[in-house]
Design a protein around this motif. Structure first.
Motif, PDB file in Angstrom:
ATOM      1  N   ARG A  70       0.991  -1.103   0.145  1.00  0.00           N
ATOM      2  CA  ARG A  70       0.203   0.096   0.073  1.00  0.00           C
ATOM      3  C   ARG A  70       0.976   1.341  -0.069  1.00  0.00           C
ATOM      4  O   ARG A  70       1.729   1.520   0.926  1.00  0.00           O
ATOM      5  CB  ARG A  70      -0.832  -0.068   1.274  1.00  0.00           C
ATOM      6  N   THR A  71       0.756   2.107  -1.021  1.00  0.00           N
ATOM      7  CA  THR A  71       1.889   2.982  -1.202  1.00  0.00           C
ATOM      8  C   THR A  71       1.176   4.191  -1.125  1.00  0.00           C
ATOM      9  O   THR A  71       0.027   4.432  -1.607  1.00  0.00           O
ATOM     10  CB  THR A  71       2.412   3.127  -2.332  1.00  0.00           C
ATOM     11  N   ARG A  72       1.734   5.278  -0.723  1.00  0.00           N
ATOM     12  CA  ARG A  72       1.276   7.031  -0.894  1.00  0.00           C
ATOM     13  C   ARG A  72       2.574   7.667  -1.154  1.00  0.00           C
ATOM     14  O   ARG A  72       3.444   7.490  -0.736  1.00  0.00           O
ATOM     15  CB  ARG A  72       0.753   7.354   0.678  1.00  0.00           C
ATOM     16  N   LEU A  73       2.336   8.855  -2.087  1.00  0.00           N
ATOM     17  CA  LEU A  73       3.250   9.677  -2.403  1.00  0.00           C
ATOM     18  C   LEU A  73       4.022  10.140  -1.335  1.00  0.00           C
ATOM     19  O   LEU A  73       3.448  10.852  -0.218  1.00  0.00           O
ATOM     20  CB  LEU A  73       2.704  10.676  -3.132  1.00  0.00           C
ATOM     21  N   PHE A  74       5.375   9.937  -1.254  1.00  0.00           N
ATOM     22  CA  PHE A  74       6.304  10.494  -0.127  1.00  0.00           C
ATOM     23  C   PHE A  74       6.089   9.587   1.102  1.00  0.00           C
ATOM     24  O   PHE A  74       7.276   9.308   1.689  1.00  0.00           O
ATOM     25  CB  PHE A  74       5.961  12.036   0.289  1.00  0.00           C
ATOM     26  N   LEU A  75       4.840   9.278   1.388  1.00  0.00           N
ATOM     27  CA  LEU A  75       4.944   8.472   2.773  1.00  0.00           C
ATOM     28  C   LEU A  75       5.406   7.201   2.816  1.00  0.00           C
ATOM     29  O   LEU A  75       5.998   6.567   3.695  1.00  0.00           O
ATOM     30  CB  LEU A  75       3.492   8.381   3.349  1.00  0.00           C
ATOM     31  N   ARG A  76       5.071   6.502   1.602  1.00  0.00           N
ATOM     32  CA  ARG A  76       5.490   4.659   1.481  1.00  0.00           C
ATOM     33  C   ARG A  76       5.525   4.811   0.018  1.00  0.00           C
ATOM     34  O   ARG A  76       4.473   4.564  -0.636  1.00  0.00           O
ATOM     35  CB  ARG A  76       4.349   4.208   2.322  1.00  0.00           C
ATOM     36  N   THR A  77       6.430   4.561  -0.590  1.00  0.00           N
ATOM     37  CA  THR A  77       6.794   4.274  -2.022  1.00  0.00           C
ATOM     38  C   THR A  77       7.797   3.271  -2.058  1.00  0.00           C
ATOM     39  O   THR A  77       8.630   3.091  -1.155  1.00  0.00           O
ATOM     40  CB  THR A  77       7.390   5.481  -2.702  1.00  0.00           C
ATOM     41  N   LEU A  78       7.542   2.673  -3.261  1.00  0.00           N
ATOM     42  CA  LEU A  78       8.472   1.361  -3.392  1.00  0.00           C
ATOM     43  C   LEU A  78       9.834   1.739  -3.404  1.00  0.00           C
ATOM     44  O   LEU A  78      10.628   1.105  -2.902  1.00  0.00           O
ATOM     45  CB  LEU A  78       8.096   0.975  -5.031  1.00  0.00           C
ATOM     46  N   GLU A  79      10.261   2.916  -4.112  1.00  0.00           N
ATOM     47  CA  GLU A  79      11.571   3.398  -4.101  1.00  0.00           C
ATOM     48  C   GLU A  79      11.609   4.749  -3.340  1.00  0.00           C
ATOM     49  O   GLU A  79      10.748   5.659  -3.618  1.00  0.00           O
ATOM     50  CB  GLU A  79      12.086   3.673  -5.527  1.00  0.00           C
ATOM     51  N   PHE A  80      12.522   4.853  -2.351  1.00  0.00           N
ATOM     52  CA  PHE A  80      12.486   6.327  -1.858  1.00  0.00           C
ATOM     53  C   PHE A  80      13.860   6.800  -1.709  1.00  0.00           C
ATOM     54  O   PHE A  80      14.784   5.927  -1.887  1.00  0.00           O
ATOM     55  CB  PHE A  80      11.696   6.535  -0.461  1.00  0.00           C
ATOM     56  N   TYR A  81      14.046   8.199  -1.425  1.00  0.00           N
ATOM     57  CA  TYR A  81      15.300   8.772  -1.164  1.00  0.00           C
ATOM     58  C   TYR A  81      15.670   9.003   0.581  1.00  0.00           C
ATOM     59  O   TYR A  81      14.541   9.195   1.151  1.00  0.00           O
ATOM     60  CB  TYR A  81      15.438   9.983  -2.005  1.00  0.00           C
ATOM     61  N   TRP A  82      16.838   8.912   0.698  1.00  0.00           N
ATOM     62  CA  TRP A  82      17.062   9.053   2.340  1.00  0.00           C
ATOM     63  C   TRP A  82      18.549   9.315   2.404  1.00  0.00           C
ATOM     64  O   TRP A  82      19.592   9.279   1.502  1.00  0.00           O
ATOM     65  CB  TRP A  82      16.642   7.902   2.954  1.00  0.00           C
ATOM     66  N   GLN A  83      18.920   9.654   3.561  1.00  0.00           N
ATOM     67  CA  GLN A  83      20.344   9.198   4.002  1.00  0.00           C
ATOM     68  C   GLN A  83      20.409   8.287   4.932  1.00  0.00           C
ATOM     69  O   GLN A  83      19.420   8.116   5.631  1.00  0.00           O
ATOM     70  CB  GLN A  83      21.052  10.617   4.577  1.00  0.00           C
ATOM     71  N   GLU A  84      21.373   7.317   5.016  1.00  0.00           N
ATOM     72  CA  GLU A  84      21.770   6.424   5.989  1.00  0.00           C
ATOM     73  C   GLU A  84      23.024   6.605   6.770  1.00  0.00           C
ATOM     74  O   GLU A  84      23.872   6.416   5.725  1.00  0.00           O
ATOM     75  CB  GLU A  84      21.173   4.951   5.458  1.00  0.00           C
ATOM     76  N   GLY A  85      23.142   7.012   7.929  1.00  0.00           N
ATOM     77  CA  GLY A  85      24.324   6.877   8.587  1.00  0.00           C
ATOM     78  C   GLY A  85      24.656   5.463   9.157  1.00  0.00           C
ATOM     79  O   GLY A  85      23.784   4.644   9.734  1.00  0.00           O
ATOM     80  N   HIS A  86      25.848   5.096   8.997  1.00  0.00           N
ATOM     81  CA  HIS A  86      26.375   3.802   9.636  1.00  0.00           C
ATOM     82  C   HIS A  86      27.703   4.099  10.406  1.00  0.00           C
ATOM     83  O   HIS A  86      28.630   4.564   9.759  1.00  0.00           O
ATOM     84  CB  HIS A  86      26.590   3.156   8.715  1.00  0.00           C
TER      85      HIS A  86
END
Ligand SMILES: [Zn+2]
Length: 477
Positions: free
Chosen positions: A145-161
């Motif tokens: 179940r997808t919604r623009l920006f809230l939950r999409t198959l592909e999304f953009y982010w930053q991930e710190g490790h």
């Protein structure tokens, strides 16, 4: 742009959200179900979010790097909880260059595994620690179940490790990044957030514990706007991330991961937006000030445009746009920029030229109340101050709205009522069974156990057993 009116939030909140994003040209639906195209106006907002976060990451000693999109499938299987959490939503590549691959590859849903693998190669000694790396990128999670920006198959982010020598240092890092997210949300986006710890059920798959910032949207639902995870030695053991300590003995590292995604754009839309459209927080707004020249004929135009140009130059340190379109009326332009949420509008007509003044309108206060006539002199300082005032007003309004919709129900029946239009702040014994019952009865989940806790203890709102902590229950995006 369509001339139909935007549905109001009270008529249909979800339609208001969906239509607004498309009409304001933030994003559009992609041909693949669940994917989104971020349009230039939306991407400009994301770039400003990136800049604000990136500066904070670098100021705390982090560096950026880039890790690959494709990860060997076996990597994901090395951490038990992690694989269970992510398996249902993986995109798997089995064919490459026309050939069946020997080992399937996954499109990264998050990068703990590949980064853990690399850290095991790079980290040898306690002198190599801490490792503080962030990556800006995209990930894929096969959401149903997808919604623009809230939950999409592909999304953009930053991930710190990050990798550390001790549990304490890793925990300190986890909290430092959560504080950075809290500061960013409040001071850049004017989004008041509640920082806290996630319950065991809601934590990240593979973490010892997770922290989050939770924001209340305009329909009172919660939105998890950023997370920071203490991974303990779980990934260090799965990927053999070891260092030799001062006594030359091998030790496992402690790692963390933390992220904010394009989901935050959804938080901005639903925290500040009104029935006229978006309201961009001034510090992140792609356009902070729009100038609309007003004239009826060429003669008036010739009078007005030089002043428009002079005001534009005065305000050149701001993100400014002159709307000199000739094919639409000023009224159309006003509606258009209101819909797109530009914080300040300046109108300049022939009378303003004569008087040396401009008409300034605030997006956050629609109508006459938000309008002032200002002299043209010293406009740069006045408008910069006004943007600060608008930021503070948005933050205050959102904070008041949130606090007005947080309730402390007396019993379970009351909890069931309040989560229909707000958050419940209640004692909880910590038993996942009580959490599950609330979810089943109301669809509300535990959002976070806030750091700020009252003295003493009480009784679990669900089972009545002794409880040491209070938690927020709410429906969530
Ligand atoms: Zn209980």
């Amino acid at each position: 742009m369509s001339n139909d009116k935007l549905p109001t939030r009270s008529e249909n909140y979800s339609e208001w959200y969906n239509q607004l994003i498309q009409r304001a040209e933030l994003a559009d639906y992609a041909p693949v179900r669940g994917c989104m195209v971020v349009r230039p106006y939306g991407w400009a907002l994301w770039e400003n979010i990136q800049q604000a976060l990136d500066g904070r990451f670098k100021a705390t000693g982090h560096q950026n790097a880039a890790f690959p999109l494709l990860i060997p499938k076996s990597f994901l299987e090395k951490e038990k909880e992690h694989v269970e959490g992510f398996s249902p939503e993986l995109a798997v590549v089995t064919i490459g260059g026309g050939e069946q691959l020997e080992e399937p590859l996954i499109v990264r849903p998050t990068s703990e595994t590949i980064i853990g693998y690399m850290y095991s190669k790079w980290i040898k000694s306690y002198r190599d620690l801490p490792v503080l790396i962030n990556q800006w990128g995209n990930v894929v999670r096969w959401e149903m179940r997808t919604r623009l920006f809230l939950r999409t198959l592909e999304f953009y982010w930053q991930e710190g490790h990050t990798a550390h020598a001790t549990y304490e240092e890793a925990e300190e890092e986890t909290l430092r990044m959560l504080n950075i997210y809290t500061d960013f949300a409040k001071n850049e986006a004017a989004v008041p957030v509640m920082p806290g710890r996630k319950s065991a059920t809601e934590k990240f798959a593979g973490a010892v514990h997770s922290y989050s910032i939770e924001a209340m949207m305009g329909d009172t639902k919660a939105l998890q706007a950023g997370t920071s995870h203490l991974l303990g030695q779980n990934f260090a053991k799965a990927f053999n991330i070891q260092y030799s300590d001062v006594n030359n003995e091998l030790q496992y590292c402690y790692t963390t991961s933390w992220g904010v995604s394009t989901r935050f754009i959804g938080a901005i839309i639903m925290t500040h937006g009104d029935d006229q459209g978006l309201i961009m927080p001034p510090r992140l707004a792609p356009i902070q000030v729009v100038i609309v020249p007003i004239y009826k004929n060429d003669e008036e135009r010739a009078k007005v445009m030089p002043m428009v140009e002079s005001v534009r130059q005065q305000l050149s340190t701001l993100r400014i746009k002159v709307d000199d379109r000739t094919e639409v009326t000023p009224g159309f332009k006003f509606n258009d920029w209101e819909l797109r949420g530009v914080p300040v509008r300046i109108e300049i007509g022939p009378k303003d030229v004569e008087k040396g003044s401009v008409m300034v309108s605030r997006r956050d206060i629609p109508g006459r109340d938000g309008k002032t006539i200002l002299p043209q002199e010293n406009l740069a300082a006045v408008i910069s101050d006004l943007l600060k005032t608008i930021h503070n007003a948005l933050l205050e309004r959102a904070t008041t709205f949130r606090d007005d919709h947080i309730f402390e129900p007396q019993d379970y029946d009351e909890l069931k009522q309040v989560v229909e239009n707000g958050w419940a702040y209640s004692w909880w014994c910590g038993d996942p069974a009580c959490e599950a019952k609330v979810k089943e009865d109301t669809r509300a989940t535990t959002r976070c156990i806030p750091f700020d806790q009252p003295e003493g203890h009480g009784h679990c709102i669900v089972c009545g057993k002794e409880a040491k902590e209070k938690v927020y229950f709410s429906k969530a995006y």
